[in-house]
Design a protein around this motif. Structure first.
Motif, PDB file in Angstrom:
ATOM      1  N   ILE A 158     -89.003 -15.124  21.350  1.00 54.41           N
ATOM      2  CA  ILE A 158     -90.352 -15.789  20.932  1.00 54.41           C
ATOM      3  C   ILE A 158     -90.067 -17.363  21.500  1.00 54.41           C
ATOM      4  O   ILE A 158     -89.308 -17.799  21.264  1.00 54.41           O
ATOM      5  CB  ILE A 158     -90.827 -15.513  19.584  1.00 54.41           C
ATOM      6  CG1 ILE A 158     -92.094 -16.120  19.432  1.00 54.41           C
ATOM      7  CG2 ILE A 158     -89.837 -16.102  18.564  1.00 54.41           C
ATOM      8  CD1 ILE A 158     -93.002 -15.080  19.302  1.00 54.41           C
ATOM      9  N   ASP A 159     -91.349 -17.793  21.820  1.00 51.41           N
ATOM     10  CA  ASP A 159     -91.459 -19.099  22.143  1.00 51.41           C
ATOM     11  C   ASP A 159     -92.756 -19.651  21.197  1.00 51.41           C
ATOM     12  O   ASP A 159     -93.507 -19.266  21.776  1.00 51.41           O
ATOM     13  CB  ASP A 159     -91.615 -19.033  23.733  1.00 51.41           C
ATOM     14  CG  ASP A 159     -91.541 -20.764  24.100  1.00 51.41           C
ATOM     15  OD1 ASP A 159     -91.127 -21.468  23.454  1.00 51.41           O
ATOM     16  OD2 ASP A 159     -92.046 -20.899  25.352  1.00 51.41           O
ATOM     17  N   ALA A 185     -95.647 -21.914  19.653  1.00 51.99           N
ATOM     18  CA  ALA A 185     -96.358 -22.836  20.021  1.00 51.99           C
ATOM     19  C   ALA A 185     -96.069 -24.172  19.091  1.00 51.99           C
ATOM     20  O   ALA A 185     -95.518 -23.841  17.804  1.00 51.99           O
ATOM     21  CB  ALA A 185     -97.515 -22.225  19.957  1.00 51.99           C
ATOM     22  N   GLN A 237     -96.955 -23.862  15.433  1.00 56.07           N
ATOM     23  CA  GLN A 237     -96.252 -23.002  15.016  1.00 56.07           C
ATOM     24  C   GLN A 237     -94.757 -23.280  14.378  1.00 56.07           C
ATOM     25  O   GLN A 237     -94.494 -23.267  13.073  1.00 56.07           O
ATOM     26  CB  GLN A 237     -96.183 -21.636  15.398  1.00 56.07           C
ATOM     27  CG  GLN A 237     -97.484 -20.828  15.952  1.00 56.07           C
ATOM     28  CD  GLN A 237     -97.104 -19.793  16.893  1.00 56.07           C
ATOM     29  OE1 GLN A 237     -96.667 -19.947  18.130  1.00 56.07           O
ATOM     30  NE2 GLN A 237     -97.531 -18.571  16.414  1.00 56.07           N
ATOM     31  N   GLY A 281    -105.854 -13.964  15.554  1.00 59.33           N
ATOM     32  CA  GLY A 281    -105.303 -13.826  16.740  1.00 59.33           C
ATOM     33  C   GLY A 281    -104.656 -15.451  16.794  1.00 59.33           C
ATOM     34  O   GLY A 281    -104.163 -15.633  18.035  1.00 59.33           O
ATOM     35  N   GLY A 317    -102.253 -16.750  15.453  1.00 58.53           N
ATOM     36  CA  GLY A 317    -100.547 -16.399  15.311  1.00 58.53           C
ATOM     37  C   GLY A 317    -100.114 -16.707  14.006  1.00 58.53           C
ATOM     38  O   GLY A 317     -98.899 -17.261  13.806  1.00 58.53           O
ATOM     39  N   LYS A 318    -100.746 -16.364  13.078  1.00 60.90           N
ATOM     40  CA  LYS A 318    -100.247 -16.931  11.476  1.00 60.90           C
ATOM     41  C   LYS A 318     -99.086 -15.809  11.150  1.00 60.90           C
ATOM     42  O   LYS A 318     -98.103 -16.246  10.779  1.00 60.90           O
ATOM     43  CB  LYS A 318    -101.434 -16.470  10.620  1.00 60.90           C
ATOM     44  CG  LYS A 318    -102.786 -17.438  10.741  1.00 60.90           C
ATOM     45  CD  LYS A 318    -103.284 -17.283   9.681  1.00 60.90           C
ATOM     46  CE  LYS A 318    -104.199 -15.921   9.519  1.00 60.90           C
ATOM     47  NZ  LYS A 318    -105.046 -15.571  10.724  1.00 60.90           N
ATOM     48  N   THR A 319     -99.331 -14.640  11.527  1.00 59.92           N
ATOM     49  CA  THR A 319     -98.142 -13.470  11.219  1.00 59.92           C
ATOM     50  C   THR A 319     -97.035 -13.822  11.978  1.00 59.92           C
ATOM     51  O   THR A 319     -95.941 -13.796  11.345  1.00 59.92           O
ATOM     52  CB  THR A 319     -98.528 -12.114  11.201  1.00 59.92           C
ATOM     53  OG1 THR A 319     -99.940 -12.084  10.827  1.00 59.92           O
ATOM     54  CG2 THR A 319     -97.714 -11.283  10.837  1.00 59.92           C
ATOM     55  N   ARG A 327     -99.534  -4.222   4.513  1.00 57.53           N
ATOM     56  CA  ARG A 327     -99.719  -4.611   5.821  1.00 57.53           C
ATOM     57  C   ARG A 327     -98.727  -5.773   6.176  1.00 57.53           C
ATOM     58  O   ARG A 327     -97.944  -5.825   7.076  1.00 57.53           O
ATOM     59  CB  ARG A 327    -101.099  -5.259   6.263  1.00 57.53           C
ATOM     60  CG  ARG A 327    -101.325  -6.055   7.567  1.00 57.53           C
ATOM     61  CD  ARG A 327    -102.886  -6.185   7.683  1.00 57.53           C
ATOM     62  NE  ARG A 327    -103.171  -7.035   8.838  1.00 57.53           N
ATOM     63  CZ  ARG A 327    -103.042  -8.380   9.032  1.00 57.53           C
ATOM     64  NH1 ARG A 327    -102.614  -9.109   7.791  1.00 57.53           N
ATOM     65  NH2 ARG A 327    -102.889  -9.080   9.892  1.00 57.53           N
ATOM     66  N   GLN A 371    -102.631 -12.892  24.180  1.00 50.75           N
ATOM     67  CA  GLN A 371    -102.555 -11.132  23.930  1.00 50.75           C
ATOM     68  C   GLN A 371    -103.983 -11.044  22.962  1.00 50.75           C
ATOM     69  O   GLN A 371    -104.818 -10.098  23.210  1.00 50.75           O
ATOM     70  CB  GLN A 371    -101.379 -11.038  23.245  1.00 50.75           C
ATOM     71  CG  GLN A 371    -100.751  -9.531  23.803  1.00 50.75           C
ATOM     72  CD  GLN A 371     -99.303  -9.610  22.968  1.00 50.75           C
ATOM     73  OE1 GLN A 371     -98.834 -10.518  22.990  1.00 50.75           O
ATOM     74  NE2 GLN A 371     -99.306  -8.531  22.735  1.00 50.75           N
TER      75      GLN A 371
HETATM   76  N1  ATP Z   1     -95.843 -18.202  20.190  1.00 50.49           N
HETATM   77  C1  ATP Z   1     -96.326 -16.932  20.479  1.00 50.49           C
HETATM   78  N2  ATP Z   1     -96.279 -16.679  21.903  1.00 50.49           N
HETATM   79  C2  ATP Z   1     -96.751 -15.462  22.443  1.00 50.49           C
HETATM   80  N3  ATP Z   1     -97.699 -14.849  21.742  1.00 50.49           N
HETATM   81  C3  ATP Z   1     -97.718 -14.888  20.457  1.00 50.49           C
HETATM   82  C4  ATP Z   1     -97.348 -16.168  19.930  1.00 50.49           C
HETATM   83  N4  ATP Z   1     -97.773 -16.355  18.324  1.00 50.49           N
HETATM   84  C5  ATP Z   1     -98.343 -15.355  18.333  1.00 50.49           C
HETATM   85  N5  ATP Z   1     -98.473 -14.485  19.473  1.00 50.49           N
HETATM   86  C6  ATP Z   1     -99.438 -13.081  19.763  1.00 50.49           C
HETATM   87  O1  ATP Z   1    -100.655 -13.318  19.274  1.00 50.49           O
HETATM   88  C7  ATP Z   1    -101.258 -12.279  18.759  1.00 50.49           C
HETATM   89  C8  ATP Z   1    -101.828 -12.832  17.490  1.00 50.49           C
HETATM   90  O2  ATP Z   1    -100.841 -13.364  16.568  1.00 50.49           O
HETATM   91  P1  ATP Z   1    -100.656 -13.029  15.139  1.00 50.49           P
HETATM   92  O3  ATP Z   1    -100.744 -11.491  14.865  1.00 50.49           O
HETATM   93  O4  ATP Z   1     -99.308 -13.678  14.661  1.00 50.49           O
HETATM   94  O5  ATP Z   1    -101.844 -13.736  14.539  1.00 50.49           O
HETATM   95  P2  ATP Z   1    -102.612 -13.656  13.224  1.00 50.49           P
HETATM   96  O6  ATP Z   1    -103.279 -15.041  13.106  1.00 50.49           O
HETATM   97  O7  ATP Z   1    -101.678 -13.381  12.024  1.00 50.49           O
HETATM   98  O8  ATP Z   1    -103.689 -12.638  13.530  1.00 50.49           O
HETATM   99  P3  ATP Z   1    -104.401 -11.619  12.656  1.00 50.49           P
HETATM  100  O9  ATP Z   1    -104.975 -12.503  11.378  1.00 50.49           O
HETATM  101  O10 ATP Z   1    -105.688 -11.096  13.592  1.00 50.49           O
HETATM  102  O11 ATP Z   1    -103.631 -10.675  12.225  1.00 50.49           O
HETATM  103  C9  ATP Z   1    -100.191 -11.385  18.525  1.00 50.49           C
HETATM  104  O12 ATP Z   1    -100.331 -10.360  19.750  1.00 50.49           O
HETATM  105  C10 ATP Z   1     -98.959 -12.145  18.970  1.00 50.49           C
HETATM  106  O13 ATP Z   1     -97.773 -11.458  19.512  1.00 50.49           O
END
Ligand code: ATP
Length: 743
Positions: A325-326, A328, A331, A351, A353-355, A384, A489
Motif C-alpha cells: 500500500i502507498d 496518500a 492518510q 471511497g 479511504g477511511k477504512t 462490517r 478504484q
Molecule cells: N492509498 C490508497 N491507494 C490506493 N487505493 C486506495 C488507497 N486508499 C484507499 N484505496 C482504495 O479506495 C477504495 C475506497 O477505500 P476505503 O474502502 O478505505 O474507503 P472508505 O472511505 O472506507 O469507503 P466507504 O466508506 O465507502 O467504505 C478502496 O478500493 C481502496 O482499496
C-alpha cells in the motif's frame, strides 16, 4: 344509544384470546341457563371463572347476537368442578387437565388458597415433587398479582401490554406505585404518552392544576424533545410547549405556573438551567451532565500528546514498504496523528479511504505494541468493521457490557471504576452516536488511552440527542483529518460518484447501462411500490443474480406515500405469501410468518440467543439487528429468529420488539450496508423527511447496486434541500469555552 345491561355467568369456553391486548371471545353459561357469546378485554381469563359483565347486546353480521362487555368483575370459580376447569385450561405451566382434576378433588374450594399460601401442600398429590409444588405456587402467585395489575390497567384505560414491564420492575407494588404517581409511566422505560397517564391521574382525582401534574408535563415535554435530537430546550419554548400540553378546554395552565414548575424541578435536581449559546437553556440533568462531561474530558484528552523516542513517520514508511500500500499524504497524516494524540477524528465520504486508513492505524499500533479495541454503534456496522479490519469489533453496548441493573434500568459493567483494558479505542460510524452513549464510552476508557473517531459527518445525525461528531469537528479543539480525494478504484462506482454529487447538491448522473446506480421515475406511490416489488421479486434476481435476501428496500417514511409499512405489506405478500405449511402469528396490525425478514427495533439485553451450532449462548439483541423467522411454535407461543450467526427466541408478548424488515426506514439503516438497495421516494412524504442527508445516507448503504425509484420532483427536492433539522445542542460552544488552564 343501546341500553346498558348486566349479565352473570360462568366461562365455559374461550373461543379466541389475544394474549397481548387481552381481547377475548368467550362462551358464558348465564345464570338463567342460557349460553351466550361475550366479547371484551378480559386479560388472562381462565375457564370456569365467574363473570359479571356490563355492556350491550349487538348483532354481529356473521356471528349473530352477542354481548359486548365494556366492564366486568371477575371471581375465581368456587366449585370443585370450576377449580378443575380453571386450572386445567393451560394457564399454569406443568398443570394439565388431569392434574388439575386431582388438585380440585384433593383441596376442593380451598385449592386457590393452597396454591397461593401453602403450595408445599401440593406434594400431598402423587406425582408432585416439592420443587414442582414451589414452581406452581410461584406461578400462581405471580399470575394473581399480574391479574390484579392487569385489572387495574384495564379499568384505567391503559394498555395491558404494560403489565410485564411494570411487574418486572415493581412486582406486587406496581398498583400502589401507579396510584401514587401515575406520571411515572411517561419515563423512557414505559414510554406512555402523557394523555394516558393523565387519564389515570384524573381517575385518581389528582387536581389538574396540581404541581405534580405540572412538573410531569414539563418533564414529558423535555423528554419528548430529546427524541427530536435536542439536548436542551430554550426556556420560552419549553414554557409554551408544556403549557399547551397541560391545558385544554376545561383547564388553563398559565405560563407562570410552568415557570414555577421549572424552578421546582431545578431545585430538586431534575432540571438544570444555564445561559449558554445566547439562550436561557433548560436541560434534563442527565443531558447536562453528558454535555458537560464530554466537553471537559475531550478537552483534556485532546491536550494529550504522546512522545516516542523514534520517528513515527519513519516507522510508518517502513510498514508501508513491507506492504503493497502507498498511503496518500492525508492518510499518512491521520495514521500518525492517531498514535500521537489523545483524540483524533477521521472523516470523509464514501471511497475516500477511511477504512484503508484505519487498517494503517491498526498496523502502526501493532508495531508500537498497543492494545486496540474496535467498536461501532450497531451490530451490522461492527460486523462490517471486523471483516474489513480482520480483527474483532464490538457494538459499543457489548464493549461496555451493557445489562439491566435492578429495576430494569440500563447499566454498563464497564465504567470509570471498571475501565476497559486497552491503549486505544477506535470507534467507527461516529455520526450515529448520541451524547449519552459517548459519555458512557469515554467514562469507561482507561486513563491515558487514545480515542480515534471515524465517521462521515454528512450522514444523518444520531437518532438520540446531540450532534456529537459535527459539534466536535466544528469546535476546532481536536485534530481532524478530512479525506476528500475519491480513490481511483472507487471512482468506477456510480454509487460513490453520485453520492458525492448529491452531497454537493447536484442531481445524480443518468444511469449507465453497465453501471451500478439506476433511477426509475414513477409518478405516484402506487406505481413506485409496484415497481419496487417487481424489482425485488423478479427483475434484480433475474438480471443481477441477486437473491431477494440480498436486496434491502429503504424509504424515508413509515406510513406516508411509499413508506415502509405499506411496502412491507406488499413485499411480504410477494416474497413470502401465506401457505398452509407456514405458521403465522398476528400481532397488532402485523402478521409474522415463517420465512419473514424481521428487525429488532429496540435494545434488549435479556433476549436469550444460541449460536447456530449450539456451542455458545448469550443474551442481548440490539436495535437494528435484522434476521429471519425460522420457526413459529403456536403451542409454546413463541417464535425463533435467526440473526446472522445466532438463533433468538421471542415469546409472543415480545413481538412488539420486532417489525417486518423487507423495507426499513433510512434512519434504521444507518450504519448498515447491503449488496443491493432499492430506495423508494414519493410525494406525500413529509417534507421534513425529503432532505439531502436522508438521500445521501440511503445511497451510501449500497455496496453493489442502487436503484432509486421515485417521483422526479421528490428526488430533486431532496437533492436541493440541505436543511438539517435544527438541534439545540451546546457541546461545540462548551468545547470552545473551556479554558485549558482550568482543567
Ligand atoms: N492509498 C490508497 N491507494 C490506493 N487505493 C486506495 C488507497 N486508499 C484507499 N484505496 C482504495 O479506495 C477504495 C475506497 O477505500 P476505503 O474502502 O478505505 O474507503 P472508505 O472511505 O472506507 O469507503 P466507504 O466508506 O465507502 O467504505 C478502496 O478500493 C481502496 O482499496
Amino acid at each position: 344509544m343501546q341500553e346498558q345491561q348486566t349479565i352473570y355467568g360462568t366461562v365455559t369456553q374461550i373461543v379466541f384470546q389475544n394474549t397481548e391486548n387481552g381481547y377475548v371471545v368467550l362462551r358464558l353459561l348465564a345464570r338463567d341457563g342460557e349460553e351466550v357469546t361475550v366479547t371484551g378485554i378480559i386479560p388472562n381469563l381462565g375457564l370456569g371463572e365467574e363473570l359479571i359483565c356490563n355492556g350491550t347486546w349487538i348483532t354481529h353480521p356473521s356471528y349473530g347476537e352477542q354481548f359486548q362487555a365494556n366492564s366486568f368483575e371477575r371471581r375465581l370459580p368456587e366449585s370443585a368442578r370450576g377449580v378443575a376447569e380453571y386450572l386445567g385450561s393451560g394457564l399454569i405451566r406443568g398443570i394439565g387437565p388431569k392434574l388439575a382434576m386431582r388438585i380440585a378433588e384433593t383441596f376442593g374450594a380451598e385449592a386457590f388458597d393452597v396454591l397461593q399460601n401453602e403450595p408445599e401442600r401440593l406434594t400431598e398429590i402423587r406425582g408432585i415433587t416439592a420443587r414442582k409444588a414451589r414452581d406452581i405456587g410461584k406461578q400462581f402467585t405471580e399470575m394473581s398479582e399480574m391479574r390484579l395489575l392487569m385489572d387495574f390497567l384495564t379499568e384505567n384505560g391503559l394498555p395491558v401490554s404494560l403489565t410485564p414491564l411494570l411487574y418486572k420492575r415493581l412486582g406486587v407494588a406496581a398498583v400502589d406505585a401507579l396510584s401514587e404517581n401515575p406520571y411515572m409511566l411517561c419515563d423512557e422505560y414505559y414510554g406512555i404518552e402523557f394523555y394516558m397517564a393523565d387519564q389515570l391521574a384524573a381517575h385518581l382525582d389528582i387536581p389538574r392544576l396540581s404541581p405534580e401534574r405540572c412538573d410531569a408535563g414539563i418533564l414529558y415535554t423535555m423528554r419528548f424533545n430529546l427524541d427530536n435530537g435536542h439536548t436542551f430546550i430554550p426556556v420560552e419554548k419549553l414554557v409554551k410547549a408544556a403549557a399547551d400540553l397541560l391545558s385544554d378546554d376545561d383547564v388553563v395552565m398559565e405560563p407562570e405556573r410552568v415557570e414555577e414548575g421549572i424552578m421546582r424541578l431545578e431545585s430538586n435536581g431534575q432540571l438544570v438551567r444555564e445561559f449558554i449559546c445566547n439562550r436561557d437553556a433548560v436541560y434534563l440533568r442527565v443531558m447536562h451532565e453528558a454535555e458537560d462531561y464530554l466537553a471537559n474530558s475531550l478537552r483534556v484528552m485532546a491536550e494529550r500528546e504522546y512522545q516516542y523516542d523514534f520517528d513515527l513517520e519513519e516507522l510508518l514508511a517502513s510498514l508501508e514498504a513491507d506492504s503493497d500500500i502507498d498511503y496518500a499524504p492525508l492518510q499518512r497524516k491521520a495514521i500518525v496523528a492517531a498514535a500521537k494524540y489523545g483524540v483524533t477524528i477521521l472523516t470523509g465520504g464514501p471511497g475516500t479511504g477511511k477504512t484503508t486508513t484505519v487498517r494503517g492505524m491498526l498496523d502502526l499500533y501493532e508495531a508500537l505494541g498497543l492494545t486496540v479495541l474496535l467498536a461501532a454503534p450497531t451490530g451490522r456496522a461492527a460486523k462490517r468493521l471486523s471483516e474489513l479490519c480482520g480483527m474483532e469489533a464490538k457494538t459499543i453496548h457489548r464493549l461496555l457490557e451493557a445489562g439491566y441493573a435492578n429495576g430494569g434500568r440500563l447499566a454498563f459493567q464497564r465504567c470509570a471504576t471498571n475501565p476497559l483494558e486497552c491503549d486505544v479505542v477506535v470507534l467507527d460510524e461516529v455520526s450515529m452516536v448520541d451524547v449519552v452513549l459517548m459519555q458512557a464510552l469515554i467514562e469507561a476508557m482507561p486513563q491515558g488511552a487514545r480515542l480515534v473517531l471515524v465517521g462521515d459527518a454528512d450522514q444523518l445525525p444520531p437518532v438520540g440527542p446531540g450532534n456529537f461528531l459535527r459539534d466536535l469537528i466544528g469546535s476546532g479543539c481536536v485534530p481532524v483529518i478530512a479525506l476528500t480525494e475519491i480513490f481511483r478504484q472507487a471512482q468506477q462506482s456510480d454509487i460513490v460518484m453520485n453520492a458525492h454529487a448529491i452531497n454537493l447538491g447536484q442531481m445524480p448522473a443518468p444511469s449507465r447501462k453497465d453501471g451500478d446506480f439506476f433511477v426509475m421515475k414513477k409518478d405516484n406511490a402506487a406505481d413506485i411500490m409496484a415497481t419496487v416489488v417487481s424489482l425485488c421479486k423478479e427483475r434484480l434476481p433475474r438480471y443481477y443474480g441477486l437473491n431477494p435476501s440480498q436486496i434491502q428496500v429503504l424509504s424515508p417514511a413509515r406510513r406516508q406515500g411509499a413508506g415502509t409499512i405499506p411496502l412491507n405489506r406488499m413485499l411480504q405478500e410477494a416474497l413470502n405469501p401465506p401457505a398452509t405449511s407456514k405458521p403465522e402469528k398476528r400481532f397488532g396490525d402485523t402478521i409474522f410468518r415463517e420465512g419473514d425478514r424481521v428487525m429488532q427495533v429496540r435494545n434488549n439485553y435479556d433476549i436469550v440467543w444460541e449460536s447456530l451450532d449450539g456451542s455458545e449462548t448469550g443474551t442481548g439483541m440490539f436495535n437494528g439487528d435484522v434476521g429471519e423467522i425460522t420457526q413459529i411454535y403456536p403451542a409454546q407461543e413463541c417464535l425463533i429468529v435467526r440473526f446472522d450467526d445466532k438463533f433468538a427466541t421471542y415469546t409472543y408478548d415480545m413481538l412488539g420488539e420486532l417489525e417486518l424488515a423487507y423495507a426499513m426506514t433510512v434512519h434504521k439503516a444507518q450504519g448498515s450496508e447491503f449488496e443491493a438497495v432499492v430506495v423508494a421516494v414519493s410525494n406525500g412524504m413529509s417534507r421534513r423527511l425529503l432532505t439531502r442527508s436522508i438521500l445521501y445516507t440511503a445511497i451510501t448503504r449500497a455496496k453493489r447496486l442502487l436503484v432509486l425509484v421515485g417521483n422526479g420532483d421528490a428526488i430533486e427536492y431532496m437533492v436541493k434541500t440541505n436543511a438539517r433539522n435544527k438541534r439545540y445542542s451546546a457541546l461545540r460552544t462548551r468545547l470552545r469555552m473551556i479554558d485549558p488552564e482550568q482543567v
